[in-house]
Scaffold this active site. Structure first.
Site, PDB file in Angstrom:
ATOM      1  CB  CYS A  15      -0.889   0.129   0.877  1.00  5.36           C
ATOM      2  SG  CYS A  15      -0.119   0.436   2.730  1.00  5.36           S
ATOM      3  NE  ARG A  21      -4.838   1.440   1.413  1.00 12.88           N
ATOM      4  CZ  ARG A  21      -4.952   1.969   0.677  1.00 12.88           C
ATOM      5  NH1 ARG A  21      -5.378   1.624  -0.665  1.00 12.88           N
ATOM      6  NH2 ARG A  21      -3.906   3.011   0.557  1.00 12.88           N
ATOM      7  CG  ASP A 131      -5.046   5.239   2.679  1.00 10.69           C
ATOM      8  OD1 ASP A 131      -5.488   4.617   3.630  1.00 10.69           O
ATOM      9  OD2 ASP A 131      -4.990   6.134   1.595  1.00 10.69           O
TER      10      ASP A 131
END
Length: 165
Positions: A15, A21, A131
């Site tokens: 990420c 994440r 996100d």
């Protein structure tokens, strides 16, 4: 061959900052891998970020959601920047967004056969994992369940792959 130990195939989750994440994806993968005898000798999960600050812990919200919802600790996680050794040494690189994938392929075009978004590889979808950075625990919770579903689908796909070395 006596004393020979086969190397595990590394799946690296990527990420942006490696604090939300991708650490959640790595934690899910490694936690669930321990429950899958047929795969755990062959694979290992890792994570990195394209713009990570080395050594940053996982975000407080990511730690809280993973602990409360799944009983998985991210306390020991420290962010790492994705580097060329990660790219070359990974059997598979699964990014959280199409933009992350494009960034990696810009610097390592020969990796096209092993760089995918998580949803693309696991679910056949051309979609991103949102996100949650900067939002509250509810957004992190939604994100974590999205990642969990992808990881479950990833395991189903891995079971059908030829994983010989």
């Amino acid at each position: 061959m006596k004393g020979y130990k086969a190397m595990k195939k590394r799946i690296t989750f990527v990420c942006t900052g490696n604090t939300c994440r991708s650490p959640m994806a790595e934690a899910f993968f490694n936690h669930m891998l321990n429950e899958r005898e047929e795969l755990k000798a062959s694979f290992e999960g890792a994570s990195a970020g394209v713009y990570a600050f080395e050594g940053d812990p996982a975000s407080q919200e990511a730690r809280a959601v993973m602990e409360q919802e799944f009983g998985i600790s991210l306390k020991s996680h420290r962010a790492r920047v994705l580097d060329i050794q990660d790219i070359r040494g990974s059997w598979l690189i699964l990014t959280m967004t199409r933009h992350h994938k494009e960034m990696i392929l810009d610097i390592y075009p020969e990796g096209a056969d092993k760089v995918f978004t998580l949803k693309e590889y696991a679910q056949g979808e051309n979609a991103d994992i949102i996100d949650p950075f900067g939002f509250g625990e509810e957004v992190y919770k939604d994100c974590s369940y999205d990642i969990e579903a992808c990881i479950l689908d990833l395991f189903e796909k891995l079971k059908t792959q030829d994983i010989s070395f």
